[in-house]
Design a protein around this motif. Structure first.
Motif, mmCIF file in Angstrom:
data_model
loop_
_atom_site.group_PDB
_atom_site.id
_atom_site.type_symbol
_atom_site.label_atom_id
_atom_site.label_comp_id
_atom_site.label_asym_id
_atom_site.label_seq_id
_atom_site.Cartn_x
_atom_site.Cartn_y
_atom_site.Cartn_z
ATOM 1 N N VAL A 167 96.669 -72.085 13.140
ATOM 2 C CA VAL A 167 97.392 -73.190 12.502
ATOM 3 C C VAL A 167 96.470 -74.395 12.305
ATOM 4 O O VAL A 167 96.438 -75.010 11.226
ATOM 5 C CB VAL A 167 98.621 -73.586 13.335
ATOM 6 C CG1 VAL A 167 99.261 -74.863 12.776
ATOM 7 C CG2 VAL A 167 99.642 -72.455 13.347
ATOM 8 N N ILE A 168 95.688 -74.735 13.327
ATOM 9 C CA ILE A 168 94.784 -75.884 13.219
ATOM 10 C C ILE A 168 93.716 -75.622 12.170
ATOM 11 O O ILE A 168 93.311 -76.528 11.417
ATOM 12 C CB ILE A 168 94.144 -76.189 14.592
ATOM 13 C CG1 ILE A 168 95.226 -76.578 15.607
ATOM 14 C CG2 ILE A 168 93.116 -77.310 14.465
ATOM 15 C CD1 ILE A 168 96.094 -77.743 15.186
ATOM 16 N N ALA A 169 93.233 -74.377 12.079
ATOM 17 C CA ALA A 169 92.249 -74.039 11.052
ATOM 18 C C ALA A 169 92.856 -74.190 9.655
ATOM 19 O O ALA A 169 92.216 -74.720 8.735
ATOM 20 C CB ALA A 169 91.745 -72.612 11.256
ATOM 21 N N LEU A 170 94.099 -73.745 9.490
ATOM 22 C CA LEU A 170 94.773 -73.895 8.201
ATOM 23 C C LEU A 170 94.935 -75.369 7.827
ATOM 24 O O LEU A 170 94.714 -75.759 6.679
ATOM 25 C CB LEU A 170 96.148 -73.220 8.259
ATOM 26 C CG LEU A 170 96.158 -71.697 8.169
ATOM 27 C CD1 LEU A 170 97.538 -71.153 8.543
ATOM 28 C CD2 LEU A 170 95.776 -71.240 6.762
ATOM 29 N N VAL A 171 95.319 -76.183 8.795
ATOM 30 C CA VAL A 171 95.479 -77.621 8.541
ATOM 31 C C VAL A 171 94.138 -78.230 8.130
ATOM 32 O O VAL A 171 94.073 -79.066 7.215
ATOM 33 C CB VAL A 171 96.038 -78.332 9.790
ATOM 34 C CG1 VAL A 171 95.984 -79.851 9.615
ATOM 35 C CG2 VAL A 171 97.468 -77.889 10.047
ATOM 36 N N GLY A 172 93.060 -77.802 8.796
ATOM 37 C CA GLY A 172 91.743 -78.311 8.452
ATOM 38 C C GLY A 172 91.354 -77.986 7.012
ATOM 39 O O GLY A 172 90.829 -78.843 6.283
ATOM 40 N N TRP A 173 91.627 -76.770 6.586
ATOM 41 C CA TRP A 173 91.307 -76.383 5.218
ATOM 42 C C TRP A 173 92.203 -77.106 4.210
ATOM 43 O O TRP A 173 91.743 -77.529 3.146
ATOM 44 C CB TRP A 173 91.458 -74.874 5.052
ATOM 45 C CG TRP A 173 90.268 -74.126 5.553
ATOM 46 C CD1 TRP A 173 90.046 -73.654 6.811
ATOM 47 C CD2 TRP A 173 89.102 -73.790 4.789
ATOM 48 N NE1 TRP A 173 88.817 -73.030 6.882
ATOM 49 C CE2 TRP A 173 88.224 -73.097 5.659
ATOM 50 C CE3 TRP A 173 88.718 -73.981 3.468
ATOM 51 C CZ2 TRP A 173 86.981 -72.622 5.247
ATOM 52 C CZ3 TRP A 173 87.486 -73.505 3.045
ATOM 53 C CH2 TRP A 173 86.637 -72.831 3.928
#
Length: 482
Positions: A43-49
């Motif tokens: 989820v955090i990786a998706l938010v970063g992208w």
């Protein structure tokens, strides 16, 4: 401004925040397990992208234009309006594709009753807000203040997360805590922004666009290095392995804190020097960035190869399987750290076009290698792909910068760091033999061995490097006042 002292302030701030996050991750790993950590990492990786798509390099462009000192208020206002427009568009697209998002993060519903899309939307808005505030602070050459906010965010987030996990909120507690920390530092950062908003004109938006159209790929490159392997693994391997990989990544990136502090500090300084026509000063700053970019990562790589298995065992027995991945990611972090210093210099001398091409090559290679190698050899292929792409990016960045700015590579100083790290490795190996004999537990042994290794490394480096001694004397207040 003392650049060395600013770098130290930023580094200590990042060190404190990462230490807090490190302790929190150990707790969450032991209480929640690898699968929940894997979902959180996804989820955090998706938010970063999505944040990258929601800003399109505007934050970096704002830092650049504000650091130049002209019409700062208009550029900040243009940055705010641009972020609202682009971020709003990304949010709409995210809502339209919420079904695909839910399918990708498939196990999310097993832990949280609310759809993952609402968490992603909220965290995206929060991240766009506080990142823009920090970009303005860095443009105002208040890098140390921006750095000091990092431990506040991580500290608050970790405390809130722990409280919510204890209360039984599991994955939802981790995500809510992350958001609370972001809101807090965004508000605190606004208190230190001295630039007043002014009405922007078309040329201000155009100027931001001219820089951002190249610079945004630098953020994409950073996201690619940090998260593309996580996203690829999420599609190919069980979520628990994603959690193990994410923990190994967090350890590797912890060691790059000082290198990141150096690049963050030097960007506005190199930018100002080149804007004033002081190329010799800019060259010296680049040489300093290369001399100290690997100061922590070099011994960290040697030490990590020796104690990696014991370190991962602290998180829990299931995390020890990530030992080989940790070693590969440490190599990747070292190569990427030097690449980052060179690309920071390229952007600072107003050649984002060259950085754009290098970043595009890095992203392409990294993405392709990750998919191919994970598909062919499993989750360890992601770490191999990341290391290979970092090495290719380093070579390209070095070639590009040497064409636009004359500087010397500080090979001798880097060599002294490796000699010191090698001697440290020998000492750590002997201590580990004693630890094995005494059967000391990892919670006691690892911190003790790390402290011993760090002390031996810096003592040796102080002894053999006159440049390092002079740098320490200039930038430690107690020594510089003598």
């Amino acid at each position: 401004m003392r650049i060395g002292q600013t770098s130290i302030v930023v580094f200590l701030s990042k060190l404190t925040s990462s230490a807090l996050g490190f302790l929190g991750t150990i707790y969450f790993a032991r209480v929640l397990g690898a699968e929940v950590l894997g979902l959180y990492a996804l989820v955090i990786a998706l938010v970063g992208w999505l944040k990258l798509g929601g800003s399109m390099g505007v934050g970096t462009a704002v830092t650049k234009r504000v650091s130049e000192g002209d019409e700062q208020g208009a550029y900040v206002a243009a940055g705010v309006l641009s972020t609202l427009a682009i971020g709003g568009l990304v949010s709409v697209l995210l809502l339209l594709g919420r079904g695909y998002l839910a399918d990708y993060v498939g196990e999310f519903d097993a832990y949280v009753a609310v759809s993952v899309v609402w968490f992603v939307l909220a965290l995206l808005a929060i991240k766009l807000f506080y990142k823009l505030v920090l970009a303005v602070l860095e443009g105002e050459r208040k890098v140390h203040l921006a750095g000091l906010l990092a431990p506040v965010r991580i500290g608050v987030a970790t405390l809130v997360q722990i409280g919510l996990v204890i209360a039984g909120f599991s994955l939802a507690g981790l995500l809510v805590g992350y958001g609370v920390g972001g809101v807090l530092i965004g508000v605190l950062g606004l208190l230190y922004v001295s630039t007043s908003l002014e009405r922007p004109r078309k040329r201000h938006f155009r100027s931001l666009y001219e820089y951002a159209k190249y610079a945004w790929l630098g953020g994409l490159k950073s996201r690619s290095f940090n998260d593309v392997d996580i996203l690829v693994l999420g599609a190919f391997v069980p979520t628990a392995l994603v959690g193990v990989y994410a923990v190994a990544w967090s350890i590797a990136k912890f060691l790059d804190l000082f290198g990141t502090a150096v690049s963050d500090t030097l960007f506005p300084e190199i930018s100002r020097a080149t804007a004033d026509g002081e190329d010799a000063t800019a060259s010296q700053l680049v040489e300093d960035s290369l001399a100290y970019g690997g100061l922590i990562v070099v011994p960290g790589l040697v030490g990590g190869l020796l104690v990696g298995d014991r370190l991962l065992a602290i998180y829990g027995p299931e995390f020890v399987q990530g030992t080989a991945v940790l070693g590969l990611l440490l190599v990747a972090t070292l190569l990427y750290g030097y690449q980052k210093q060179l690309l920071t210099a390229l952007n600072a001398v107003d050649r984002p076009d060259l950085a754009f091409r290098i970043n595009l090559a890095f992203i392409t290679v990294n993405a392709v290698l990750n998919v191919v190698l994970v598909w062919q050899i499993g989750w360890r292929g992601a770490a191999i792909a990341t290391a290979l792409s970092a090495g290719i990016g380093l070579v390209l960045a070095y070639a590009a910068l040497t064409d636009v700015l004359a500087f010397r590579t500080p090979i001798r100083e880097i060599g002294r760091q490796w000699v010191s790290a090698g001697l440290m490795g020998g000492g750590v190996w002997l201590v580990l033999e004693l630890v094995e004999t005494a059967e000391v537990g990892n919670l006691v042994a690892v911190p003790a061995v790390v402290a011993f290794g760090a002390g031996l490394y810096f003592t040796t480096l102080l002894g053999i490097s006159g440049q390092f001694r002079r740098t320490v004397q200039r930038n430690l207040p107690l020594l510089s006042s003598r």
